[in-house]
Every structure is written in C-alpha cells, then in structure tokens.
Design a protein around this motif. Structure first.
Motif, PDB file in Angstrom:
ATOM      1  N   ALA A 547      32.310  35.170  45.252  1.00 52.86           N
ATOM      2  CA  ALA A 547      32.460  34.719  46.636  1.00 52.86           C
ATOM      3  C   ALA A 547      33.014  33.303  46.704  1.00 52.86           C
ATOM      4  N   ARG A 548      32.589  32.470  45.771  1.00 56.20           N
ATOM      5  CA  ARG A 548      33.085  31.096  45.749  1.00 56.20           C
ATOM      6  C   ARG A 548      34.574  31.057  45.423  1.00 56.20           C
ATOM      7  N   CYS A 549      34.985  31.879  44.496  1.00 56.14           N
ATOM      8  CA  CYS A 549      36.409  31.955  44.170  1.00 56.14           C
ATOM      9  C   CYS A 549      37.206  32.480  45.364  1.00 56.14           C
ATOM     10  N   GLY A 571      32.301  47.134  42.124  1.00 57.57           N
ATOM     11  CA  GLY A 571      33.157  46.343  43.008  1.00 57.57           C
ATOM     12  C   GLY A 571      32.520  46.096  44.359  1.00 57.57           C
ATOM     13  N   ARG A 572      31.890  47.135  44.916  1.00 54.50           N
ATOM     14  CA  ARG A 572      31.209  46.944  46.206  1.00 54.50           C
ATOM     15  C   ARG A 572      30.013  46.022  46.061  1.00 54.50           C
ATOM     16  N   GLU A 573      29.255  46.209  44.981  1.00 51.88           N
ATOM     17  CA  GLU A 573      28.058  45.385  44.805  1.00 51.88           C
ATOM     18  C   GLU A 573      28.405  43.913  44.599  1.00 51.88           C
ATOM     19  N   LEU A 574      29.536  43.646  43.962  1.00 54.27           N
ATOM     20  CA  LEU A 574      29.934  42.261  43.697  1.00 54.27           C
ATOM     21  C   LEU A 574      30.774  41.666  44.814  1.00 54.27           C
ATOM     22  N   GLY A 575      31.102  42.454  45.822  1.00 55.56           N
ATOM     23  CA  GLY A 575      31.898  41.924  46.917  1.00 55.56           C
ATOM     24  C   GLY A 575      33.381  41.860  46.626  1.00 55.56           C
ATOM     25  N   LEU A 576      33.836  42.639  45.639  1.00 52.54           N
ATOM     26  CA  LEU A 576      35.261  42.644  45.320  1.00 52.54           C
ATOM     27  C   LEU A 576      36.063  43.455  46.322  1.00 52.54           C
ATOM     28  N   SER A 673      30.565  30.662  35.135  1.00 52.63           N
ATOM     29  CA  SER A 673      31.237  29.420  34.762  1.00 52.63           C
ATOM     30  C   SER A 673      32.674  29.372  35.243  1.00 52.63           C
ATOM     31  N   ILE A 674      33.251  30.527  35.607  1.00 50.08           N
ATOM     32  CA  ILE A 674      34.630  30.544  36.068  1.00 50.08           C
ATOM     33  C   ILE A 674      34.786  29.745  37.355  1.00 50.08           C
ATOM     34  N   ALA A 675      33.854  29.917  38.295  1.00 53.75           N
ATOM     35  CA  ALA A 675      33.938  29.158  39.546  1.00 53.75           C
ATOM     36  C   ALA A 675      33.862  27.666  39.269  1.00 53.75           C
ATOM     37  N   ALA A 676      32.991  27.275  38.346  1.00 53.77           N
ATOM     38  CA  ALA A 676      32.901  25.857  37.980  1.00 53.77           C
ATOM     39  C   ALA A 676      34.193  25.392  37.320  1.00 53.77           C
ATOM     40  N   ALA A 899      39.256  30.215  53.728  1.00 55.18           N
ATOM     41  CA  ALA A 899      38.418  31.236  53.098  1.00 55.18           C
ATOM     42  C   ALA A 899      39.110  32.576  53.205  1.00 55.18           C
ATOM     43  N   ARG A 900      38.961  33.358  52.188  1.00 60.75           N
ATOM     44  CA  ARG A 900      39.613  34.656  52.190  1.00 60.75           C
ATOM     45  C   ARG A 900      38.903  35.573  53.161  1.00 60.75           C
ATOM     46  N   GLU A 901      39.709  36.262  53.985  1.00 62.48           N
ATOM     47  CA  GLU A 901      39.134  37.169  54.964  1.00 62.48           C
ATOM     48  C   GLU A 901      38.963  38.547  54.356  1.00 62.48           C
ATOM     49  N   GLY A 902      38.047  39.279  54.951  1.00 62.59           N
ATOM     50  CA  GLY A 902      37.873  40.656  54.518  1.00 62.59           C
ATOM     51  C   GLY A 902      37.065  40.833  53.272  1.00 62.59           C
ATOM     52  N   ARG A 903      36.372  39.822  52.820  1.00 68.86           N
ATOM     53  CA  ARG A 903      35.589  39.972  51.590  1.00 68.86           C
ATOM     54  C   ARG A 903      34.407  40.879  51.867  1.00 68.86           C
TER      55      ARG A 903
END
Length: 904
Positions: A547-549, A571-576, A673-676, A899-903
């Motif tokens: 979500a941060r990315c 994908g659904r569980e992670l919000g992709l 760590s990717i978001a960081a 912010a990205r829409e539709g997440r």
C-alpha cells in the motif's frame, strides 16, 4: 554418455539411463569418478571473479563529469596555472579514493553474504555408501536422497519412496512435487518431469536415489546462470541522468569559454588575457565538487540501507528504486512465507476459520480458537485428528524455535492441530501405528491404520474427488448421515475460489487389524469428515508495504509460477488487485510483443509463467517507459533480475545465481524493506538534486558575472584562483553537508520521476537561471560600488568575492527544499549543514586576514563596516528572489502528492 541429438533423460527408462552413463546399481568405481571429475570439472557454477583493484580504480575515472574535470586539469596545467591544476587534481584523487573504497566495501559485503559452507552428498560408489563433497559429483554417480537434503546435481531418479521435492526456487510453485521413477513424455515441461530432481531443489519428504545426469554449468540451474551472464546490464536511470547532465555542462563550459574569448578578441583584448578568461569561465562553469558529493551521497544511502539489512552491490542502484514505477515481485518466499498454513476447514456442513477473517462474513462460518471448540463439534475434532495421524511429518522445539520436518502440507496439518490442542506426539503415542499407506500420485491419498485400547481405525486424507468416491456416509452435527456429495463439492469449489489447496479427510472403524498392510488398499465404505483449505500465507507487513508503494505511485506486480487461483487469492489479500484480473503463462505465450506491451501496462497478476515469460514481462514494461524493479529469491527470478533496471534478491533463502544477478540483496528476505528502500532511494535522489541545483546555480552566477563584466568592458571581478576558492573551499563544505539533508515531507506521496527527467527538472533549470542572474547582478553591483569608492581593484575584487561567498551561504538554505520555504525548515534539522556553512564563512573571513591566503587569492582585508553591511544586504536578496519563485512557480501536478487510485 552425452545426450546430444538423443532423447532427454526424463524420457528414458532407468536401464537406458544407466547404459548411457555407463553406471549401475553399484555406482561408479572411485577411479572412474576421479577421471570423470577431471573431464567434466567440479560440480559448481562458475563464480564471477572479484574486480581487480586496478579495474576498480580505473572505473572511478569513467564518469562523464570526471572527463570534464580531466579536461579542465589539462588546460590549467598547459597554461602554467599550477595552483588551479593542483586543486582540480586533488578533487580527482579524493573522488577516486571515495568511490574505490565504497565499491570495494559493497563487493566484500555481498561475497560475505553469499559465502556458503561446502555441502556434502551421500553416494554409492564401488557398491558402498560414501559421503563426498557435492562439488566432486560426476555424471553417472548414484546419489541418495532423504528428507531435508538439497539436491546436489540434476538427477534421473531410479527409485522413489513417498518422495516429494520442493521445487519453488526453480519453478515458483509453493507446493511440493511428488516424484516417481517411471519415464515421462519427451515433451513434458520441467514442472511435470516427475522422474527428475534438479540442482538447488529440496527434498520435502520420503527417500530416493538417482543417477547424476548433469553437473555444474550443464544443469538446469547452470544454464539459467549462463543466460544471465549473457544479459547486458542496463544503465540505471541515475547513470543516464549523469550522462545527459554532463553533456549539458560540457556545452555550457565550451560555449561560455568560446563566447568570452570571442567577445574579448572583438573588443581588442590580448589573446593571452582571453585564454586566461576562458580558463576562468571553464573553472566557474564546471561543478568540480559534484563527483565527490555524488559518491558521498550514494555512499550515505548505502550505509542507511545497510542498517536496514540491505546490501547495495553497485552505488547507483540506491537511487534507482526511488525512480521505480513498477515492482515485479515473485510470490513464493517473497510476498509469502513459503510455508503452507491451514486457513479454513469444512466439517459437519459448516466452515471454520483459523486465519481468514473475511470468511467470517459467511453466516455458516465461525472462528476456531481452542480445544473447547472441538469438544462442541465432533466432526471438526475427527477431521483434525485424521490430519495428525495420517501424517509422516514432525514438529518440534529447539533452542532456535519451532522446527518442522517433512512435507510442508503435512507439517501444516500438525501445526493446525497443535494450535487447537491436539498434541501430535501424545496422540501418536495413544494411537499406535499398525500399517501405513504412503501417498502416490496414482493413488491420490495416503492413510494410516491405528490402534488404541483395542479399537482400530483407518485414517485417510487425499484429493477431495478420490476421498468422496470412497465414502458412503458423512459425519454431521447429529452423527452419521448419508453422504451429501453435492454439498461437499460446493464447499470445495468455495475453497478453491479463495485460492486454497484442499485435502479431504475420512475414516473407518475396523473390527480387527488386517493380516497384511496392503489389505487396506482400495478402502471403501469410508465416513467423510470434511475438507481442509491451506495456503502459503503472506508475510507480515507485506500488505502495508505494498500500500505504501502504491501511494507513492508505484505499481506492484506479482509474477509467479503458481496456480492462477492462488495468485488471485494472494493478490486480493495483499491489495494488489480488486477485480482478480490475471494473465496466465498460456495466455502470455499467445501474445506477440506489441500485444503483451498493452496488457503489461494493465495487468498486475501473472500466474503459471516460465522464467523466459517473466523476462518478457519485464522487457514489455520497460518498453512502455516504466522503470522496473524485480524482487525474487529463486533461480527462476534471475534472468528478470538481471534485465530489470534494478534487481533485488533475497540473501537468506535465495540462490547464489539470483544474488549474482541483482543490484541489491535483502539480507532478511523481507519485502517490507522494499518500501523503505524506495524511500531511501527518493531521499538520495532528492539530495543529489539539491546538491546539483546549489552547485549549478552558483556556477551560473559566476559565469554570468564574468561574461557581463567582459561585455561591459569592466575588469574581471573574479580571478581564476578566486573561482576555485569558491568552488572547492567555501561551497565545498556546504555541498557535502546537503547530502545529509533529511527527507522532505511527503516524499512517499508523490509520483516517481520520469526516466528522461534529468538531475534538474525544467522548473529547477528556470530557478537556476533566476538565481544566477540575481547573484551575478548583486556581485557586479558590489564590485562596481567598491571600485568607484576605493579606486582599488583588489578591494573591489575582495568585496565581490565575499559577496559571492555570502550568496552561497544563503543559497544553500534555499536549496534544502524544492517546494518548502527556507523559513519552514529548522537550521538545526541538519546540524552538519549548519556548522559547515558557519565553517565556510569563518574560513573565508580568516583567509581575508591571513597573509599566505591573501597572496594566493590576491585579496585584502575588508576593514570598512559599511562594506560588510552592504555585502550582507545584497547577498540576502537571493532569499527574497527564491521565496518569490517558490511561491509563484509551484511544482506541476505531476509532482504533487499522488496516491494510486483503485487499490484493492
């Protein structure tokens, strides 16, 4: 022995394999193994040799800006200006030393991370079992496999007893693959070659043996590694920006020098004086300190990432994540934990949840929290009991925590039972084993015959269709009842729709033990107990990191070899994704590159893809103008890691091949760590931009000052030595300090920078011109005032030089933020910058009153308080100018928080 122009190993019978390899059930003779080792070489992948010290040193001089510095050094040396030449040479040496040291440290860190203990393998040679180093294996060796061992070479299996292998590092599938010794079809894809075991995969359960058919670079893993080394590393966005910026600086240097020389010649000045002016203009235009500060800023980013358990293999990579627009991530072991976990249960006509909170929206479902729930629901208890007893895995505690051994699916059943109070060790002690039926693919189930206190029962688990076909009744809330196969199939469809892998459970009480274990083969008349739904769960914190990315305008794309239903569920569980749109490998193969480009810009889930297809996805995204980062840990990820703008490999659970192909290695294997890393990359690039803006704007001021004075027919306000003093001493402390600037507010709430955008945006180039004009006008005004007042050229030049020093002191505050007012940032939020600015001013003031520096710089003391007041007031005008520009020319909408829409 070779298999060229012949059928592949997996399509041959065991006898044919042995004949071709000239081996047999007694294995190779030791002498034969020794000769083959000399012929084929060690069973290991060729490791890239460490970069030599000389090559690393020469690499420090390949930067485009370094070329400009080398040219400036040559010009000043030819003109006999040894002081100027010595100063530039010092910058070249300092830059090379810093870059050399940082790159060496990064390479040493990665090699330390990837250094592994040499593994050993059990083999049959001369008819006896031996343990040898895996690197000594040769084609024809007969290798023994058991649960928990890593397959040391590509093997054609000759025997398999309930053998399952975790091939996730090679194929991307999280479920273990059941193996057998019979030949398979010649055109069978790699995941379906059940008679093969490949290098790097891990035996989950069972035992087996197989002939070595390929070692080292000839293995499947080795071939992928070879294709990686053939891939040319793409230039990072930072390197592209540096090249473009250097071309601009080169044009400015050449243009301003030529213009100044021509103006002077036209006005009748001597050629020698105009050569001196050309040198002065070159020195003024080249930001000599930028290469040093560039390296320092990147090195600081590397240090910050190291504290977050990430190893940067190449300095420019730290910035690339900050420019990333798409992150293509593997699923197994990266987004998920690479371990199966029971999520849902169906027993007695009801759903039960162990982990999936969304399931509880179903009015028929409820959570299971402890043993008291099992006492209230006998079908659920027997379902879990069957999962514990028809099970060959083990779970135990060590000083390092909980350890599972055996098939991940069976371990998941044990853990689910333990969680609800079913201690498997105690239950196995009470229910003693009389016979076991191991799982075989053609059988589609496994079973255990158990006895307790004179009672006997058969506990069975397997594929839902197979178990239902063997069942005649089911256990409901009120006891035995007729089998409702339709309801069971509906429940199975619901679990499959949520991306869960299923096992069905059944049992049958027996009056007496069978005479032989195989007498329970093909059991009928079972009582159906229900279904278990399992999933490789997402890592903790991954959803928030994704979500941060996404809030930072970065698409996160899952590229996996797993089933499409599993990919959709994760994908659904992670919000992709919210709609579950996915592209499978079969669908992808039917698309040409143009069609794939269109789909790649829309689809966020890719399932059942091969390594070659993953590489196609990366290239399609890049063709669409995206800056692509690829994360992964397996061999199957490595080609994409190499081709991507930045490859991020897992350091703990990943392969050496993946780490070698990457630009960055996560030592903790954590996607969080990717978001960081993205944030650190953006902060690093922001600081590079601040430094560049500061240096270029002050350089522009010096160029405009000199060209304006020449056009007006005035004496030079600043001499070459004084320009070097400005570039290397007074602002040399402040530009380094800007590298320590903290993050701007909202750094993770704006869109990524376009790939083609340079160090300075169009807005900052505009601001550079404004700043250069204001500082040049102020410096010329003070110079003219002091020359008219004192009729002393040294006094006037000293005042002009001091004015430019103070302009730099105020301008560095303006450069701290592209959008924020200088008054909105505390001077103490970057104490290094505060004290560096104070030190720069003190050094300059000291130089005005110190005889040696007076001689070198040709300055005199400023003794008039009125001159100091005028200089301070004029220099402060740059704050007013920059504040007005920030107010009137705010960044475009692209740079605003996005912010990205539709997440989902």
């Amino acid at each position: 022995m070779e298999q060229e122009h012949a059928r592949p190993w997996h399509a041959l019978l065991v006898e044919e394999v042995a004949s071709r390899l000239d081996t047999g059930a007694l294995g190779l003779r030791q002498a034969t193994a020794k000769s083959r080792l000399a012929r084929y070489g060690p069973n290991q992948l060729a490791e890239a040799p460490p970069t030599s010290a000389l090559a690393r040193l020469l690499h420090q001089f390949k930067s485009p800006l370094i070329y400009i510095l080398l040219a400036a050094f040559a010009v000043t040396l030819l003109l006999g200006k040894t002081i100027d030449a010595g100063a530039i040479a010092a910058i070249l040496v300092i830059n090379a030393a810093i870059g050399f040291t940082q790159e060496r440290r990064a390479e040493v860190s990665v090699r330390a991370l990837t250094r592994l203990v040499s593994p050993r393998t059990r083999v049959i040679r001369d008819g006896h079992e031996w343990e040898v180093e895996s690197r000594e294996l040769v084609p024809g060796d007969l290798v023994l496999l058991e649960s928990g061992t890593r397959v040391p070479a590509d093997l054609r299996l000759v025997a398999a007893t309930t053998l399952t292998v975790d091939e996730s590092l090679l194929t991307g599938e999280s479920a273990s693959v059941h193996k057998q010794a019979g030949a398979v079809a010649e055109d069978a894809p790699l995941p379906d070659r059940e008679d093969m075991a490949y290098t790097g995969t891990v035996v989950s359960s069972g035992r087996g043996r197989g002939y070595v058919v390929a070692t080292g670079a000839r293995t499947e893993l080795g071939e992928i590694a070879g294709s990686i080394r053939g891939e040319a590393a793409a230039a990072t966005p930072l390197q592209e920006r540096m090249r473009r910026f250097a071309r601009v600086v080169g044009l400015v240097v050449g243009g301003s020098s030529a213009l100044g020389f021509l103006i002077g010649v036209v006005r009748g000045e001597s050629t020698s004086d105009m050569f001196m002016l050309a040198v002065a203009l070159a020195v003024a235009a080249v930001p000599e300190g930028l290469p040093v500060v560039l390296t320092i800023t990147l090195a600081l980013g590397v240090a910050r990432m190291a504290r977050r358990r990430a190893v940067i293999r190449r300095l420019p990579a730290i910035e690339t994540l900050g420019s990333t627009t798409v992150i293509g991530s593997d699923k197994t072991g990266t987004l998920t934990e690479n371990r199966m976990t029971v999520q849902e249960l169906w027993a007695g006509g009801r759903f039960f949840s162990l982990s999936n909170e969304a399931l509880l929206e179903d009015p028929r479902a409820r959570p299971v929290e402890g043993a008291q729930d099992l006492a209230e629901h006998p079908p659920l208890y027997l379902l879990l009991l069957t999962g514990v007893l028809a099970n060959e895995a083990d779970v135990f505690q060590t000083e390092r925590g909980q350890v599972t051994r055996g098939d991940p699916t069976e371990a998941a059943l044990l853990l689910a039972g333990e969680r609800l109070g079913l201690a498997h060790e105690a239950l196995r002690g009470h229910w003693t084993s009389d016979a076991e039926i191991p799982f075989e693919p053609e059988r589609q189930y496994s079973a255990s015959l158990r006895s307790r206190d004179g009672r006997r029962a058969l506990f069975l688990k397997g594929a839902p269709e197979r178990v239902l076909a063997m069942s005649t009744a089911q256990l409901g809330e009120a006891g035995l009842e007729p089998l409702d196969a339709e309801a069971a199939h509906a429940a199975a469809a619901a679990l499959a729709g949520r991306g869960l892998r299923m096992l069905a459970m059944a049992y049958r009480p027996l009056e007496e033990a069978p005479a032989r274990p195989d007498a329970v083969e093909g059991p009928e008349g079972l009582t159906f107990l229900g279904l278990t739904g399992m999933m490789d769960p997402p890592r903790e914190g991954v959803r928030e990191a994704i979500a941060r990315c996404q809030d930072a305008g970065i698409r996160v794309v899952m590229v996996t070899g797993d089933h499409v239903a599993t990919a959709r569920a994760i994908g659904r569980e992670l919000g992709l994704t919210s709609d579950g749109a996915a592209l499978t490998g079969t669908e992808l193969a039917a698309l040409d590159d143009a069609a794939l480009l269109g789909r790649a810009l829309e689809v966020d889930l890719y399932a059942r893809v091969t390594p070659e297809q993953k590489l196609r996805v990366v290239r399609a995204l890049q063709a669409g103008g995206e800056v692509v980062a690829v994360t992964g840990d397996g061999v199957n990820d490595a080609p994409a890691l190499k081709a991507a703008d930045i490859g991020v490999a897992m350091g703990r659970g990943g392969t050496d091949v993946a780490r070698e192909a990457s630009d960055m290695v996560l030592a903790d294997d954590n996607f969080v760590s990717i978001a960081a890393a993205v944030e650190e990359g953006r902060v690093t690039f922001d600081n590079l931009r601040k430094v560049t803006f500061f240096l270029v704007s002050t350089g522009a001021a010096a160029v405009i000052t000199l060209l304006s004075a020449l056009t007006l027919g005035w004496p030079l306000p600043l001499l070459p030595a004084q320009l070097l003093w400005l570039n290397l001493v007074t602002n040399g402390l402040q530009d380094v300090a800007l590298a320590f600037e903290p993050a701007d507010p909202g750094v993770m709430a704006r869109a990524p920078r376009p790939r083609r955008e340079g160090f300075l945006s169009g807005l900052l180039w505009e601001r550079t011109v404004v700043a250069g004009v204001v500082m040049a006008a102020g410096t010329l005004g003070v110079f003219h005032w002091e020359l008219a007042r004192t009729d002393s050229l040294p006094d006037a030049r000293t005042a002009a030089l001091t004015t430019m020093v103070l302009f730099q002191m105020f301008q560095v505050g303006n450069a701290r933020s592209e959008t924020q007012s200088v008054f909105a940032r505390s001077p103490f939020s970057n104490p290094f910058l505060f004290w560096a600015t104070a030190a720069a001013l003190a050094v300059h003031v000291g130089a005005l009153y110190f005889a040696p520096t007076q001689f070198v710089l040709r300055v005199v003391p400023l003794t008039d308080g009125g001159s100091w007041l005028r200089i301070v007031l004029v220099a402060a005008s740059i704050i007013v100018a920059m504040e007005l520009h920030k107010l009137l020319r705010r960044p475009s909408a692209r740079d605003a928080p996005a912010a990205r829409e539709g997440r989902g």
